[in-house]
Design a protein around this motif. Structure first.
Motif, PDB file in Angstrom:
ATOM      1  N   ASP A   1      -0.720  -2.432   6.220  1.00  0.00           N
ATOM      2  CA  ASP A   1      -0.316  -3.906   5.493  1.00  0.00           C
ATOM      3  C   ASP A   1       1.255  -3.502   4.653  1.00  0.00           C
ATOM      4  OD1 ASP A   1      -1.914  -6.021   5.000  1.00  0.00           O
ATOM      5  OD2 ASP A   1      -0.439  -5.670   3.548  1.00  0.00           O
ATOM      6  N   PRO A   2       1.586  -4.193   4.939  1.00  0.00           N
ATOM      7  CA  PRO A   2       3.041  -4.019   3.924  1.00  0.00           C
ATOM      8  C   PRO A   2       2.928  -3.684   2.387  1.00  0.00           C
ATOM      9  CG  PRO A   2       3.674  -5.649   5.341  1.00  0.00           C
ATOM     10  CD  PRO A   2       1.787  -5.429   5.505  1.00  0.00           C
ATOM     11  N   VAL A   3       1.493  -4.640   2.072  1.00  0.00           N
ATOM     12  CA  VAL A   3       1.619  -4.030   0.950  1.00  0.00           C
ATOM     13  C   VAL A   3       1.081  -3.119   0.303  1.00  0.00           C
ATOM     14  CG1 VAL A   3      -0.366  -4.526  -0.708  1.00  0.00           C
ATOM     15  CG2 VAL A   3       0.892  -6.494   0.520  1.00  0.00           C
ATOM     16  N   VAL A   4      -0.003  -2.475   0.821  1.00  0.00           N
ATOM     17  CA  VAL A   4      -0.404  -1.217   1.121  1.00  0.00           C
ATOM     18  C   VAL A   4       0.875   0.030   0.853  1.00  0.00           C
ATOM     19  CG1 VAL A   4      -1.860   0.700   1.524  1.00  0.00           C
ATOM     20  CG2 VAL A   4      -2.273  -0.962   1.689  1.00  0.00           C
ATOM     21  N   LYS A   5       1.922  -0.879   1.660  1.00  0.00           N
ATOM     22  CA  LYS A   5       4.072   0.351   2.292  1.00  0.00           C
ATOM     23  C   LYS A   5       4.450   0.530   0.690  1.00  0.00           C
ATOM     24  CE  LYS A   5       3.925  -0.470   6.810  1.00  0.00           C
ATOM     25  NZ  LYS A   5       5.366  -0.947   7.824  1.00  0.00           N
ATOM     26  N   GLU A   6       3.878  -0.857   0.057  1.00  0.00           N
ATOM     27  CA  GLU A   6       4.766  -0.754  -1.323  1.00  0.00           C
ATOM     28  C   GLU A   6       3.600   0.154  -2.251  1.00  0.00           C
ATOM     29  OE1 GLU A   6       5.914  -4.829  -2.895  1.00  0.00           O
ATOM     30  OE2 GLU A   6       5.793  -5.494  -0.951  1.00  0.00           O
ATOM     31  N   LYS A   7       2.855   0.452  -1.665  1.00  0.00           N
ATOM     32  CA  LYS A   7       2.197   0.707  -2.848  1.00  0.00           C
ATOM     33  C   LYS A   7       2.530   2.495  -2.951  1.00  0.00           C
ATOM     34  CE  LYS A   7      -2.162  -2.378  -4.405  1.00  0.00           C
ATOM     35  NZ  LYS A   7      -3.552  -2.103  -4.103  1.00  0.00           N
ATOM     36  N   ILE A   8       2.157   2.999  -1.376  1.00  0.00           N
ATOM     37  CA  ILE A   8       2.706   3.705  -0.946  1.00  0.00           C
ATOM     38  C   ILE A   8       3.883   4.497  -1.852  1.00  0.00           C
ATOM     39  CG2 ILE A   8       3.071   5.788   0.575  1.00  0.00           C
ATOM     40  CD1 ILE A   8       0.062   5.325   0.486  1.00  0.00           C
ATOM     41  N   VAL A   9       5.174   3.683  -1.213  1.00  0.00           N
ATOM     42  CA  VAL A   9       6.342   3.576  -1.892  1.00  0.00           C
ATOM     43  C   VAL A   9       6.846   3.732  -3.222  1.00  0.00           C
ATOM     44  CG1 VAL A   9       8.860   2.820  -1.849  1.00  0.00           C
ATOM     45  CG2 VAL A   9       7.483   2.994  -0.078  1.00  0.00           C
ATOM     46  N   ALA A  10       5.996   3.158  -3.958  1.00  0.00           N
ATOM     47  CA  ALA A  10       5.213   3.268  -5.445  1.00  0.00           C
ATOM     48  C   ALA A  10       5.165   4.623  -6.537  1.00  0.00           C
ATOM     49  CB  ALA A  10       5.622   1.654  -6.354  1.00  0.00           C
ATOM     50  N   ALA A  11       3.994   4.615  -5.811  1.00  0.00           N
ATOM     51  CA  ALA A  11       3.420   6.089  -6.733  1.00  0.00           C
ATOM     52  C   ALA A  11       3.545   7.288  -6.209  1.00  0.00           C
ATOM     53  CB  ALA A  11       2.122   5.769  -5.230  1.00  0.00           C
ATOM     54  N   ALA A  12       3.598   7.213  -7.728  1.00  0.00           N
ATOM     55  CA  ALA A  12       4.119   8.782  -7.689  1.00  0.00           C
ATOM     56  C   ALA A  12       2.289   9.346  -7.047  1.00  0.00           C
ATOM     57  CB  ALA A  12       3.815   9.475  -9.663  1.00  0.00           C
ATOM     58  N   ALA A  13       2.510  11.379  -7.461  1.00  0.00           N
ATOM     59  CA  ALA A  13       1.158  12.065  -7.050  1.00  0.00           C
ATOM     60  C   ALA A  13       0.029  11.808  -7.749  1.00  0.00           C
ATOM     61  CB  ALA A  13       2.064  13.183  -7.573  1.00  0.00           C
ATOM     62  N   THR A  14       0.269  11.746  -8.719  1.00  0.00           N
ATOM     63  CA  THR A  14      -0.915  11.211  -9.581  1.00  0.00           C
ATOM     64  C   THR A  14      -1.066  10.354  -9.633  1.00  0.00           C
ATOM     65  OG1 THR A  14       0.243  10.725 -11.524  1.00  0.00           O
ATOM     66  CG2 THR A  14      -0.119  12.987 -11.975  1.00  0.00           C
ATOM     67  N   ASP A  15      -0.877   9.075  -8.647  1.00  0.00           N
ATOM     68  CA  ASP A  15      -1.704   8.161  -8.494  1.00  0.00           C
ATOM     69  C   ASP A  15      -2.573   7.958  -7.461  1.00  0.00           C
ATOM     70  OD1 ASP A  15      -0.457   5.886  -9.921  1.00  0.00           O
ATOM     71  OD2 ASP A  15       1.653   6.204  -8.854  1.00  0.00           O
ATOM     72  N   THR A  16      -3.116   8.895  -6.803  1.00  0.00           N
ATOM     73  CA  THR A  16      -4.418   9.238  -5.841  1.00  0.00           C
ATOM     74  C   THR A  16      -4.841  10.604  -6.626  1.00  0.00           C
ATOM     75  OG1 THR A  16      -2.832  11.907  -5.512  1.00  0.00           O
ATOM     76  CG2 THR A  16      -2.321   9.849  -3.843  1.00  0.00           C
ATOM     77  N   GLU A  17      -6.588   9.729  -5.756  1.00  0.00           N
ATOM     78  CA  GLU A  17      -8.112  10.640  -6.599  1.00  0.00           C
ATOM     79  C   GLU A  17      -8.624  10.756  -5.949  1.00  0.00           C
ATOM     80  OE1 GLU A  17     -10.190   8.098  -8.387  1.00  0.00           O
ATOM     81  OE2 GLU A  17      -8.292   6.600  -8.301  1.00  0.00           O
ATOM     82  N   LYS A  18      -9.292  12.163  -6.026  1.00  0.00           N
ATOM     83  CA  LYS A  18     -10.730  11.758  -4.963  1.00  0.00           C
ATOM     84  C   LYS A  18     -11.411  11.372  -5.684  1.00  0.00           C
ATOM     85  CE  LYS A  18     -11.240  16.632  -3.318  1.00  0.00           C
ATOM     86  NZ  LYS A  18     -11.848  18.413  -3.549  1.00  0.00           N
ATOM     87  N   THR A  19     -12.188  11.063  -4.554  1.00  0.00           N
ATOM     88  CA  THR A  19     -13.075   9.960  -5.262  1.00  0.00           C
ATOM     89  C   THR A  19     -13.936   9.686  -3.352  1.00  0.00           C
ATOM     90  OG1 THR A  19     -13.386   7.860  -5.272  1.00  0.00           O
ATOM     91  CG2 THR A  19     -11.716   8.644  -3.820  1.00  0.00           C
ATOM     92  N   THR A  20     -15.555  10.143  -4.265  1.00  0.00           N
ATOM     93  CA  THR A  20     -16.254   9.636  -3.385  1.00  0.00           C
ATOM     94  C   THR A  20     -17.064   7.841  -3.205  1.00  0.00           C
ATOM     95  OG1 THR A  20     -18.381  10.325  -4.560  1.00  0.00           O
ATOM     96  CG2 THR A  20     -17.452  11.707  -3.224  1.00  0.00           C
ATOM     97  N   SER A  21     -15.746   6.955  -3.967  1.00  0.00           N
ATOM     98  CA  SER A  21     -17.250   5.231  -3.567  1.00  0.00           C
ATOM     99  C   SER A  21     -16.122   4.997  -2.070  1.00  0.00           C
ATOM    100  CB  SER A  21     -15.333   4.532  -4.398  1.00  0.00           C
ATOM    101  OG  SER A  21     -14.661   5.407  -4.666  1.00  0.00           O
ATOM    102  N   TYR A  22     -15.430   5.484  -1.592  1.00  0.00           N
ATOM    103  CA  TYR A  22     -14.870   4.989  -0.598  1.00  0.00           C
ATOM    104  C   TYR A  22     -16.287   5.027   0.503  1.00  0.00           C
ATOM    105  CZ  TYR A  22     -10.500   2.775  -1.592  1.00  0.00           C
ATOM    106  OH  TYR A  22     -10.051   2.314  -1.757  1.00  0.00           O
ATOM    107  N   THR A  23     -16.421   6.657   0.932  1.00  0.00           N
ATOM    108  CA  THR A  23     -17.699   7.385   2.160  1.00  0.00           C
ATOM    109  C   THR A  23     -18.592   7.959   1.525  1.00  0.00           C
ATOM    110  OG1 THR A  23     -16.787   9.274   2.390  1.00  0.00           O
ATOM    111  CG2 THR A  23     -16.215   7.240   3.700  1.00  0.00           C
ATOM    112  N   GLY A  24     -18.569   8.232   0.576  1.00  0.00           N
ATOM    113  CA  GLY A  24     -20.316   9.034  -0.324  1.00  0.00           C
ATOM    114  C   GLY A  24     -19.886  10.797   0.442  1.00  0.00           C
TER     115      GLY A  24
END
Lengths: 371, 371
Positions: free
Chosen positions: B257-280
């Motif tokens: 989705d273009p919305v998410v592509k924009e988020k990827i382009v804007a994101a810093a490395a620290t805008d990612t995180e390890k999470t169990t909130s999607y699949t466990g």
């Protein structure tokens, strides 16, 4: 060699952080740059060690790592101790009883036991940092590293006057501009896998980002590096040298307690963790019963720095004094997973030079194939 | 080129994971190896995409990434939904109300919206994995990657019969022997900074450890890699190729989705995180209001896999259907910090080749100086 190596006067692109002057001298004599971790020393000890290094390095360059805290939450241990809540004190008292840790013998802040990491005992205050700088600046130091935040203007002015290079550590590319504004000569990009204070961005991702943001300022790669192949990898990423630390903890020259050296040799990368349980700031440490206890559901949240340090230090120091081995640890990076025995500094560096040659050959073969 | 490149029939040591067949074909046509992330597809969709790839890759090799779960906690969505506690459901209902996420339009598990990561909607069960393998094995796939745990014996036997290479992902050097026992041809060492399921050891530390444990089996480095300098760094570490993923999310060919592509382009490395909130299971994702909500003090602990996925998917899918942008995210590695714009796959690879040449030159200059 890289332009930075030429400016530093070294022929091996390896900076070696250690609290132990013997390690620092051995690395500098072997062609790298030993960097004495001095932030937690007393001014008297620092002067003694630098005088020793001036002689033992035999004209080879060395560096000193200091902290210049922008602000201090307080310098008076008694006042800081008064801020410890009763349930935090009770939690630690229960741990001491469970583990059989006696009352410490030495005076807080004046531990002179060999073998113990000094960080835990000395409070990193503004007053102490200033006193250390007053001592350091009189010695012929090649590189002064500011390990936490940009260096103050008076340090920049004084290093320029004395022809010392000034390095600043960053864990996030967004912090580069603050260090450049403070006028640093060198940026140390320190990844998540490093010992001590780290952010969340790994060396593989951080180094190219810092190189891109640094302009003409040379970058040193830190975090996870213990082998020659990793040195070449860091140079491929655009760094001009590497900053190492964990690989020296278990060397023969290191004055770290033999119990902890054994733990370092046995440790996997996953036997380290980021914890605030020692100082209140996130630092990567060997996992011990101490770090584990602060992760249990019944643990209170660690206190802010430096109050947590005032709470922690008597137990941790006493564990070293009385050899309560499960409590004994050290700041340590994921590179401990690459350390497989207690060896001399010279043996580590000999291997590192050979591994560098192997990696360069592998990469140049790639270029020949492509050409 | 490296021996592994010769075996794969590629001239660029770059494997490119993508859920999007257009990205896979573009990378393979440009000399790398596109790898289709197929674990969450329906068998019908996989057959359609592989038939398309057989034609569009024009004889160039491609790969497929599958999961072979050792055991499944359950395959029946209704039964799994019955295991969701009432307070978890109430927590998610309150989030949906707060964010204005309507009821989803599509049937769970059959989302065919373009632009949405498919992982969240399809449950990764043993039955589904088996059906996907039945489809895949009939196509001329060069590399089959097993993304979670060692591949089953029947997959090893069948890939051998058909001349396919089999790769296994590892995040810890202690897992290497399980993959070697299962007979993999290639080990993918995936660091902490990678998207998706990761451990805690970073690429810089993990790759040399896996190389040391792998014996003669070639190693591919994964995690954080998006640029040519990093490719050369990985080869210096002893890898024979790299595995990339995040760098392709925001390419022109990607159907994200273009919305998410924009988020990827804007994101810093620290805008990612390890999470169990999607699949466990712990996976690295873009930080969104969803991942943040599960970190708040009032959040319940995420449920085990795949129950958490059953709880999460309707909200996440509906957010894409109705363009509730703060909820929209994607699996993403720290390499997003190196992605600075939406570009074609060919442009990304052209840059990567040039950066590789720069890095090789920097490293060989080092060798010339030392020699």
């Amino acid at each position: 060699m890289t332009p930075l190596c030429r400016r530093l006067g070294i022929d091996l692109p390896v900076l070696a952080f250690s609290h132990c002057r013997d390690v620092v001298a051995a690395v500098s004599r072997a062609g790298g740059l030993g960097v004495l971790g001095a932030a937690s020393m007393t001014p008297e000890d620092l002067d003694r060690d630098l005088t020793w290094l001036d002689r033992e390095c035999a004209g080879r360059p060395y560096g000193v790592d200091l902290l210049f805290p922008a602000k201090s939450a307080g310098d008076d241990p008694a006042e800081l101790a008064g801020r410890i809540p009763a349930d935090h004190r009770a939690f630690v008292d229960a741990l001491r009883t469970r583990w059989g840790v006696p009352v410490r013998r030495s005076e807080p802040g004046h531990n002179r036991l060999g073998g113990m990491p000094t960080e835990i005992d000395h409070l990193m205050t503004h007053a102490n940092a200033h006193a250390l700088w007053e001592v350091a600046r009189a010695h012929p130091i090649r590189l002064v590293a500011s390990a936490l935040g940009p260096p103050p203007a008076e340090v920049r002015a004084e290093t320029t006057r004395r022809g010392m290079l000034l390095a600043g550590l960053v864990g996030d590319p967004r912090h580069v501009r603050h260090q450049l504004a403070a006028g640093v000569d060198v940026l140390v990009a320190q990844g998540y896998e490093a010992a001590g204070h780290t952010g969340d961005i790994t060396t593989m991702v951080l180094v190219p980002q810092v190189v891109a943001a640094a302009g003409d300022v040379p970058v040193v790669a830190a975090g996870g590096i213990a082998t020659g192949r990793q040195v070449v990898a860091a140079l491929a990423l655009g760094a001009q040298a590497v900053w190492t630390g964990s690989v020296w903890l278990a060397t023969a020259e290191s004055d770290l307690d033999p119990v902890v050296k054994e733990k370092i040799v046995a440790a996997a990368a996953t036997d380290t963790e980021k914890t605030t349980s020692y100082t209140g700031k996130p630092t990567r440490q060997l996992t011990t019963v101490w770090t584990e206890a602060w992760r249990t559901p019944e643990a209170p949240a660690p206190l802010p720095s430096p109050v947590q340090q005032v709470l922690a230090r008597d137990t941790v120091v006493s564990a070293f004094e009385h050899q309560v081995t499960p409590v004994m640890g050290s700041a340590a990076g994921q590179a401990v997973g690459l350390v497989t025995g207690v060896r001399s500094v010279a043996a580590v560096l000999d291997d590192l030079r050979m591994q560098m040659a192997d990696a360069v050959e592998a990469v140049t073969r790639l270029a020949d194939d492509a050409g």
